[in-house]
Write a protein that holds these residues in place. Structure first.
Motif, PDB file in Angstrom:
ATOM      1  N   THR A  94       0.806  -1.226   0.000  1.00 15.59           N
ATOM      2  CA  THR A  94       0.000   0.000   0.000  1.00 15.59           C
ATOM      3  C   THR A  94       0.834   1.268   0.000  1.00 15.59           C
ATOM      4  O   THR A  94       0.304   2.340  -0.267  1.00 15.59           O
ATOM      5  N   THR A 267      -4.929   8.237   5.297  1.00 11.86           N
ATOM      6  CA  THR A 267      -4.490   6.875   4.985  1.00 11.86           C
ATOM      7  C   THR A 267      -3.204   6.463   5.697  1.00 11.86           C
ATOM      8  O   THR A 267      -2.929   5.271   5.803  1.00 11.86           O
ATOM      9  N   ASP A 288      -0.365  -3.801  10.059  1.00 10.53           N
ATOM     10  CA  ASP A 288       0.197  -2.796   9.147  1.00 10.53           C
ATOM     11  C   ASP A 288       1.682  -3.068   8.939  1.00 10.53           C
ATOM     12  O   ASP A 288       2.439  -3.170   9.908  1.00 10.53           O
ATOM     13  N   ASP A 341       0.285   2.105   7.056  1.00 13.63           N
ATOM     14  CA  ASP A 341      -1.103   2.322   6.619  1.00 13.63           C
ATOM     15  C   ASP A 341      -2.107   2.040   7.744  1.00 13.63           C
ATOM     16  O   ASP A 341      -3.282   1.805   7.480  1.00 13.63           O
ATOM     17  N   THR A 344      -5.483   3.726   7.507  1.00 17.42           N
ATOM     18  CA  THR A 344      -6.420   3.109   6.556  1.00 17.42           C
ATOM     19  C   THR A 344      -7.068   1.886   7.191  1.00 17.42           C
ATOM     20  O   THR A 344      -8.296   1.722   7.149  1.00 17.42           O
ATOM     21  N   GLN A 345      -6.237   1.036   7.774  1.00 15.44           N
ATOM     22  CA  GLN A 345      -6.750  -0.219   8.335  1.00 15.44           C
ATOM     23  C   GLN A 345      -7.741   0.041   9.470  1.00 15.44           C
ATOM     24  O   GLN A 345      -8.744  -0.670   9.595  1.00 15.44           O
ATOM     25  N   GLU A 346      -7.467   1.060  10.281  1.00 17.45           N
ATOM     26  CA  GLU A 346      -8.391   1.357  11.390  1.00 17.45           C
ATOM     27  C   GLU A 346      -9.742   1.821  10.864  1.00 17.45           C
ATOM     28  O   GLU A 346     -10.790   1.431  11.392  1.00 17.45           O
ATOM     29  N   LYS A 347      -9.716   2.636   9.809  1.00 17.52           N
ATOM     30  CA  LYS A 347     -10.991   3.112   9.238  1.00 17.52           C
ATOM     31  C   LYS A 347     -11.817   1.958   8.701  1.00 17.52           C
ATOM     32  O   LYS A 347     -13.045   2.021   8.643  1.00 17.52           O
ATOM     33  N   LEU A 348     -11.145   0.902   8.257  1.00 21.19           N
ATOM     34  CA  LEU A 348     -11.839  -0.248   7.664  1.00 21.19           C
ATOM     35  C   LEU A 348     -12.033  -1.370   8.691  1.00 21.19           C
ATOM     36  O   LEU A 348     -12.383  -2.497   8.319  1.00 21.19           O
ATOM     37  N   SER A 349     -11.790  -1.067   9.967  1.00 19.29           N
ATOM     38  CA  SER A 349     -11.895  -2.069  11.049  1.00 19.29           C
ATOM     39  C   SER A 349     -11.035  -3.304  10.772  1.00 19.29           C
ATOM     40  O   SER A 349     -11.429  -4.435  11.044  1.00 19.29           O
ATOM     41  N   LEU A 350      -9.842  -3.069  10.227  1.00 13.74           N
ATOM     42  CA  LEU A 350      -8.956  -4.178   9.865  1.00 13.74           C
ATOM     43  C   LEU A 350      -7.769  -4.340  10.809  1.00 13.74           C
ATOM     44  O   LEU A 350      -7.197  -5.425  10.904  1.00 13.74           O
ATOM     45  N   TRP A 351      -7.387  -3.241  11.465  1.00 13.14           N
ATOM     46  CA  TRP A 351      -6.093  -3.254  12.151  1.00 13.14           C
ATOM     47  C   TRP A 351      -6.107  -4.210  13.346  1.00 13.14           C
ATOM     48  O   TRP A 351      -7.058  -4.240  14.112  1.00 13.14           O
TER      49      TRP A 351
END
Ligand code: 1HN
Length: 356
Positions: A94, A267, A288, A341, A344-351
């Protein structure tokens, strides 16, 4: 289909292969052949652990300085390409990293684009980045931001070269096919519209314009675009004096957008860390992938069992979900600047992280 169980395995494979061929002209493919590779229990990354040394890159960048002007190149940059992603202009899946040189008297002309960028000064003092016509003079180890779609140009009115690390979300924007850009017609700098340092005094001193409601301020693009070294370094030093190091982080802080306390840009997240002399952090994984710049000191970085020696000026990339562990040499504290990133990951609930 009741007979399928009785069909020899080799024949089943042949039947399926023939079926898959007939699917292709219809724009179809069988999910079951790829599902396990698509939905993995933990991240599978093509990113390799890698290290670059400033002392190796600097003479090559100075050589580039003799071959092409900043104006001609638009940006005179050597890209730090992940060795597992050669030709793809990226350090992780990314993120992009490069080292940019601007020589005395040069101008890198104004442009704007949907990619978010940060600069971290590696060498030199006093060249500037201007955002929308407002200059910020940069010094060694300052963090400078150019959030997406803001006009920016760089200039060097000093007598020494300046080199900084560029960190951008280029591959992320590329994966979204969302690249837009514009260039000034005259290929020059933006006219100066505000005094140098204006953003720092308005937004960097725990203030915001009184005539701005919380609702207007919230979610606003970060107006603060320079984070001076002496400020972030002071924080780490005070933390070291006042509390014991965290087992996994030692002393780690995130640079923030003063408007909402969130990540510096939509991001990209940026961090400062200090590992005290002789201290070894416990290993951890985060989802990340991270780029670290060694600002001061020396030590070791262990990534999934691979040990890299760290010296001042080194730039290293740690792949997503790799176990990482930092050790400072006995002689000096290890100070790092990092970006990833995570925002970005936190906004997408990925982190995610795992403390090992
Ligand atoms: C960019 O705008 C800069 O403004 C540096 O200094 C590197 C790499 C790709 C795309 C835009 C800059 C860049 C870039």
């Amino acid at each position: 289909m009741a007979t399928l169980a009785l069909t020899p395995a080799a024949d089943v494979r042949a039947l399926r292969a023939e079926f898959y061929e007939r699917l292709k002209p219809h724009g179809l493919a069988p999910l079951w052949e790829v599902l396990a590779a698509l939905v993995t229990p933990t991240p599978r990354t093509p990113v390799a652990t890698a290290k670059w040394s400033f002392s190796t890159i600097e003479p090559l960048l100075m050589e580039a300085g003799r071959l092409i002007t900043a104006a001609e190149a638009e940006r005179r940059v050597l890209i730090l390409e992940n060795p597992a992603l050669v030709g793809r202009s990226r350090i992780t899946s990314t993120l992009y990293a490069g080292l940019q040189l601007i020589l005395p008297g040069e101008v890198a002309p104004a442009h704007r684009h949907t990619q978010n960028a940060l600069r971290f000064v590696m060498a030199g003092n006093g060249a500037f980045t201007a955002l929308d016509g407002e200059k910020a003079h940069m010094h060694e180890h300052d963090l400078v931001l150019t959030p997406n779609w803001v006009w920016h140009d760089h200039g060097n009115e000093t007598s020494e070269p300046m080199i900084w690390l560029d960190g951008l979300d280029i591959p992320l924007i590329q994966s979204l096919d969302a690249s837009f850009s514009e260039h000034r017609e005259d290929r020059g700098a933006m006219p100066t519209t505000r005094p140098a340092g204006d953003a720092g005094v308005r937004w960097g001193n725990n203030l915001r314009p009184a005539r701005m409601s919380a609702a207007q301020a919230g979610g606003r693009r970060n107006p603060l675009f320079i984070y001076p070294y002496e400020q972030w370094r002071e924080t780490l030093e005070a933390m070291k004096a006042n509390e014991a190091p965290h087992a996994h982080d030692a002393y780690a802080m995130e640079f923030t957008n003063p408007v909402d306390g969130g990540s510096v840009m939509a991001t990209i997240s940026a961090f400062a860390r200090l590992i005290p002399a002789g201290f070894a952090t416990r290993p951890l994984r985060t989802s990340d992938g991270m780029i670290h710049v060694v600002v001061e000191g020396s030590g070791k970085l262990e990534v999934d069992g691979q040990v890299l020696d760290l010296a001042t000026g080194d730039i290293v990339v740690v792949p997503p979900w790799a176990s990482r562990q930092l050790t400072a040499s006995a002689a000096s504290d290890l100070v790092l600047f990092s970006y990833s990133d995570k925002a970005t990951q936190e906004k997408l609930s990925l982190w995610r992280e795992a403390l090992l």
